[in-house]
Enzyme design. Sequence first.
Site, PDB file in Angstrom:
ATOM      1  N   SER A  58       0.868  -1.184   0.000  1.00 42.05           N
ATOM      2  CA  SER A  58       0.000   0.000   0.000  1.00 42.05           C
ATOM      3  C   SER A  58       0.904   1.232   0.000  1.00 42.05           C
ATOM      4  O   SER A  58       0.909   2.021   0.926  1.00 42.05           O
ATOM      5  CB  SER A  58      -0.921  -0.007   1.222  1.00 42.05           C
ATOM      6  OG  SER A  58      -0.188   0.076   2.417  1.00 42.05           O
ATOM      7  N   HIS A 117      -3.174  -5.877   2.187  1.00 38.98           N
ATOM      8  CA  HIS A 117      -2.299  -6.926   2.727  1.00 38.98           C
ATOM      9  C   HIS A 117      -2.962  -8.296   2.778  1.00 38.98           C
ATOM     10  O   HIS A 117      -2.325  -9.289   3.091  1.00 38.98           O
ATOM     11  CB  HIS A 117      -1.804  -6.546   4.131  1.00 38.98           C
ATOM     12  CG  HIS A 117      -0.918  -5.337   4.108  1.00 38.98           C
ATOM     13  ND1 HIS A 117      -0.579  -4.647   5.236  1.00 38.98           N
ATOM     14  CD2 HIS A 117      -0.307  -4.701   3.082  1.00 38.98           C
ATOM     15  CE1 HIS A 117       0.210  -3.626   4.912  1.00 38.98           C
ATOM     16  NE2 HIS A 117       0.389  -3.639   3.614  1.00 38.98           N
ATOM     17  N   GLU A 162      -5.021  -2.291   9.131  1.00 38.75           N
ATOM     18  CA  GLU A 162      -4.347  -2.875  10.294  1.00 38.75           C
ATOM     19  C   GLU A 162      -5.068  -2.507  11.597  1.00 38.75           C
ATOM     20  O   GLU A 162      -5.338  -1.332  11.836  1.00 38.75           O
ATOM     21  CB  GLU A 162      -2.897  -2.360  10.390  1.00 38.75           C
ATOM     22  CG  GLU A 162      -2.069  -2.703   9.170  1.00 38.75           C
ATOM     23  CD  GLU A 162      -0.730  -1.957   9.111  1.00 38.75           C
ATOM     24  OE1 GLU A 162      -0.241  -1.506  10.169  1.00 38.75           O
ATOM     25  OE2 GLU A 162      -0.197  -1.820   7.997  1.00 38.75           O
ATOM     26  N   GLU A 168       1.728  -9.200   6.845  1.00 37.17           N
ATOM     27  CA  GLU A 168       2.531  -8.856   8.025  1.00 37.17           C
ATOM     28  C   GLU A 168       2.305  -9.828   9.179  1.00 37.17           C
ATOM     29  O   GLU A 168       2.718  -9.570  10.309  1.00 37.17           O
ATOM     30  CB  GLU A 168       2.225  -7.418   8.459  1.00 37.17           C
ATOM     31  CG  GLU A 168       2.624  -6.397   7.387  1.00 37.17           C
ATOM     32  CD  GLU A 168       2.316  -4.958   7.774  1.00 37.17           C
ATOM     33  OE1 GLU A 168       1.648  -4.736   8.806  1.00 37.17           O
ATOM     34  OE2 GLU A 168       2.742  -4.061   7.027  1.00 37.17           O
ATOM     35  N   ASP A 213      -4.176   1.278  11.448  1.00 37.60           N
ATOM     36  CA  ASP A 213      -3.723   1.925  10.214  1.00 37.60           C
ATOM     37  C   ASP A 213      -4.869   1.792   9.228  1.00 37.60           C
ATOM     38  O   ASP A 213      -5.124   0.712   8.700  1.00 37.60           O
ATOM     39  CB  ASP A 213      -2.447   1.265   9.656  1.00 37.60           C
ATOM     40  CG  ASP A 213      -1.949   1.979   8.401  1.00 37.60           C
ATOM     41  OD1 ASP A 213      -2.605   2.955   7.958  1.00 37.60           O
ATOM     42  OD2 ASP A 213      -0.903   1.569   7.856  1.00 37.60           O
ATOM     43  N   GLU A 255      -3.354   5.778  12.138  1.00 36.28           N
ATOM     44  CA  GLU A 255      -2.480   6.124  11.008  1.00 36.28           C
ATOM     45  C   GLU A 255      -3.314   6.290   9.743  1.00 36.28           C
ATOM     46  O   GLU A 255      -4.257   5.532   9.508  1.00 36.28           O
ATOM     47  CB  GLU A 255      -1.468   4.983  10.843  1.00 36.28           C
ATOM     48  CG  GLU A 255      -0.447   5.171   9.737  1.00 36.28           C
ATOM     49  CD  GLU A 255       0.515   3.974   9.722  1.00 36.28           C
ATOM     50  OE1 GLU A 255       0.855   3.452  10.815  1.00 36.28           O
ATOM     51  OE2 GLU A 255       0.900   3.547   8.626  1.00 36.28           O
ATOM     52  N   ASP A 311       1.467   8.453   7.281  1.00 35.07           N
ATOM     53  CA  ASP A 311       2.352   7.535   6.559  1.00 35.07           C
ATOM     54  C   ASP A 311       2.374   7.963   5.084  1.00 35.07           C
ATOM     55  O   ASP A 311       3.298   8.675   4.654  1.00 35.07           O
ATOM     56  CB  ASP A 311       1.848   6.099   6.748  1.00 35.07           C
ATOM     57  CG  ASP A 311       2.554   5.072   5.864  1.00 35.07           C
ATOM     58  OD1 ASP A 311       3.602   5.399   5.280  1.00 35.07           O
ATOM     59  OD2 ASP A 311       2.054   3.925   5.755  1.00 35.07           O
ATOM     60  N   LYS A 356       9.762   5.368   7.397  1.00 35.81           N
ATOM     61  CA  LYS A 356      10.152   4.174   6.648  1.00 35.81           C
ATOM     62  C   LYS A 356      11.333   4.568   5.774  1.00 35.81           C
ATOM     63  O   LYS A 356      11.150   5.302   4.791  1.00 35.81           O
ATOM     64  CB  LYS A 356       9.001   3.724   5.750  1.00 35.81           C
ATOM     65  CG  LYS A 356       7.768   3.194   6.480  1.00 35.81           C
ATOM     66  CD  LYS A 356       6.591   3.074   5.499  1.00 35.81           C
ATOM     67  CE  LYS A 356       5.465   2.212   6.048  1.00 35.81           C
ATOM     68  NZ  LYS A 356       4.260   2.276   5.179  1.00 35.81           N
ATOM     69  N   HIS A 401       8.328  -0.913   9.753  1.00 37.31           N
ATOM     70  CA  HIS A 401       8.587  -1.931   8.721  1.00 37.31           C
ATOM     71  C   HIS A 401       7.721  -1.662   7.485  1.00 37.31           C
ATOM     72  O   HIS A 401       6.931  -0.720   7.473  1.00 37.31           O
ATOM     73  CB  HIS A 401       8.274  -3.322   9.286  1.00 37.31           C
ATOM     74  CG  HIS A 401       6.818  -3.562   9.599  1.00 37.31           C
ATOM     75  ND1 HIS A 401       6.304  -4.804   9.880  1.00 37.31           N
ATOM     76  CD2 HIS A 401       5.738  -2.704   9.675  1.00 37.31           C
ATOM     77  CE1 HIS A 401       5.003  -4.723  10.100  1.00 37.31           C
ATOM     78  NE2 HIS A 401       4.633  -3.471   9.988  1.00 37.31           N
ATOM     79  N   LYS A 428       6.644   0.285  14.700  1.00 35.90           N
ATOM     80  CA  LYS A 428       5.582  -0.586  14.185  1.00 35.90           C
ATOM     81  C   LYS A 428       6.249  -1.653  13.340  1.00 35.90           C
ATOM     82  O   LYS A 428       6.760  -1.360  12.262  1.00 35.90           O
ATOM     83  CB  LYS A 428       4.604   0.248  13.342  1.00 35.90           C
ATOM     84  CG  LYS A 428       3.380  -0.541  12.901  1.00 35.90           C
ATOM     85  CD  LYS A 428       2.388   0.326  12.136  1.00 35.90           C
ATOM     86  CE  LYS A 428       2.669   0.330  10.657  1.00 35.90           C
ATOM     87  NZ  LYS A 428       1.501   0.664   9.818  1.00 35.90           N
TER      88      LYS A 428
HETATM   89  P1  PGA Z   1       3.050  -1.159   3.155  1.00 32.38           P
HETATM   90  O1  PGA Z   1       2.085  -1.107   4.412  1.00 32.38           O
HETATM   91  O2  PGA Z   1       4.391  -1.548   3.596  1.00 32.38           O
HETATM   92  O3  PGA Z   1       2.362  -2.179   2.275  1.00 32.38           O
HETATM   93  O4  PGA Z   1       3.007   0.224   2.551  1.00 32.38           O
HETATM   94  C1  PGA Z   1       2.480  -0.671   5.660  1.00 32.38           C
HETATM   95  C2  PGA Z   1       1.762   0.574   6.045  1.00 32.38           C
HETATM   96  O5  PGA Z   1       0.883   1.066   5.302  1.00 32.38           O
HETATM   97  O6  PGA Z   1       2.052   1.120   7.108  1.00 32.38           O
HETATM   98 ZN    ZN Z   2       0.500   2.823   6.822  1.00 31.29          ZN
END
Ligand code: PGA
Ligand code: ZN
Length: 399
Positions: free
Chosen positions: A40, A144, A153, A194, A230, A273, A300, A325, A353, A376
Site C-alpha cells: 500500500s 495486505h 491494520e 505482516e 492503520d 495512522e 504515513d 520508513k 517496517h 511498528k
Molecule cells: P506497506 O504497508 O508496507 O504495504 O506500505 C504498511 C503501512 O501502510 O504502514
Molecule cells: Zn501505513
Amino acid sequence: LIRSVSLRRVLDSRGNSTVEADVLTESGGFGRAAAPSGASTGEYEAIELPTGEAIAAARQHAVPRLIGEVHAGNQRDVDAALHAADGTDDFSEIGANSAVAISMAAAKAGADVLGAPLYQHLGGTFRGDNFPIPLGNVVGGGEHAKEATHIQEFLAAPVGAPSVSEAVFANAAVHDRIGALLDERGIAAGKGDEGAWAPPIDDATAFELVAEATDDVADDVGFDIGIGLDVAASELYDADDEVYRYGDVERTPAEQVDYIADLVSEYDLAYVEDPVEENDFDGFADLTARVGDRTVLCGDDLFVTNVDRLQRGIDEGAGNAILVKPNQIGTLSDAVDAVELATRNGLQAVVSHRSGETEDATIAHLAVATDAPFIKTGTVGGERTAKLNELIRIAEDAV
Ligand code: PGA
Ligand code: ZN
C-alpha cells in the site's frame, strides 16, 4: 574508506525479489542490509525499481562514487554520494531499493569499524525506561490480504508496558488470543502479509475481537494495552467519485473524518495512522484539531518520510506523528532528518517496517538511535520477530 559494495537479489517475505547490499571497508569493517517493500505504497514515495534494474543502475552510478571515496562511518557522506549518483529527487535513477540497502549496509559497516552497536553509531543511547513502544498488527486486510477487513491494520498498543520485552510478548499474546476467539466463533482465518490474522469479517467484528483480546491480555499482564489502527485510507478512496468505499458503504471526506473521530471516542484509540487519503491535509488537520489531544494521529502516505511534506503538515496542523520508513525516502540520513524535524516540532516518530520485509533488523536500531516513542514492526513471523527480538537484545545491551 569503503573497499567494496556488492549487490545481490534475495527473497523477501512475500516471495518477491529485493536488493541486498554488502559493504566492506579497507579496515575490515563489514555491513549487510536488505531493502523492504510496500504494497500500500504512497503516491509520493521514492521510487522502487525492479530489482535487476536497481542493482545494475547502482553498480554503474553509485558504487564508483563510494569505493575508495567515502568512509562507511560517515553516514552523511555515504548518503550524499548516493544522492549525487542518482541525480533525481526521488531516486528514480538508481532505485530507492538500492539506495536504502547501501545506506543501511554502510551504517552497519561503520558501526563494525567502531566496534559499536548500530544504534549507538546512529546516535542513540538506550535508556531502560525509554524504549520504543512496539505497535503490533494483530488483525488486518486492505492491500495486505484479500476478503478481510477494510481497515488495513488493527494494532495492539501496549502503552503501559514496563519493558520492551513485556510489550513484545503482550502483543504476541493478543495475536494468540484473537486466534482463539476466531476459533471459538468457527471463523477460519489465514494471515496477511505482516502476519496479522486476515479473517473474512467486517470491521465492526474486528473491533469487537481486538477489544476483547486486548482487555483479556491486559488483565493477565497487569498493564494497559490500547488499540491502534492503520486505516490506509488512500487505498479506500475513490478520487473520481470523491468517496471512501468500505465495500458497499460509502463515506464522503467529511463523513470519513466524523467516522474516525467517533472511533477514537468509542474505542479510546491510542493510535490512528492515515485516517484520510494522502492528499487531504485539510481533513487531517480537521481531525487533529478534534481528537489530536487524545490520540496519536500519524501520517504515513501523507508524509512519506519526506521533510517537505512533513513541514507542510506542521504548518497546517495535520497530524501529531510521522511514520518513518527509510525506503520511502531512500537513505538513513533523510529518515533521521524527518525524525528530527518532527521531534523539534512536537510530533512523535513511529519507525516502521513494510509489508514486504526481510530478516534485516536495521529499523530496531534506528528507533532506539532516534529515541522514537513507537516502532511498528508486526507481531509474529520471522521477518517481524527479527526486529522485535533485536529490540529485546538492545534493551539488554546484548547486540
Ligand atoms: P506497506 O504497508 O508496507 O504495504 O506500505 C504498511 C503501512 O501502510 O504502514
Ligand atoms: Zn501505513
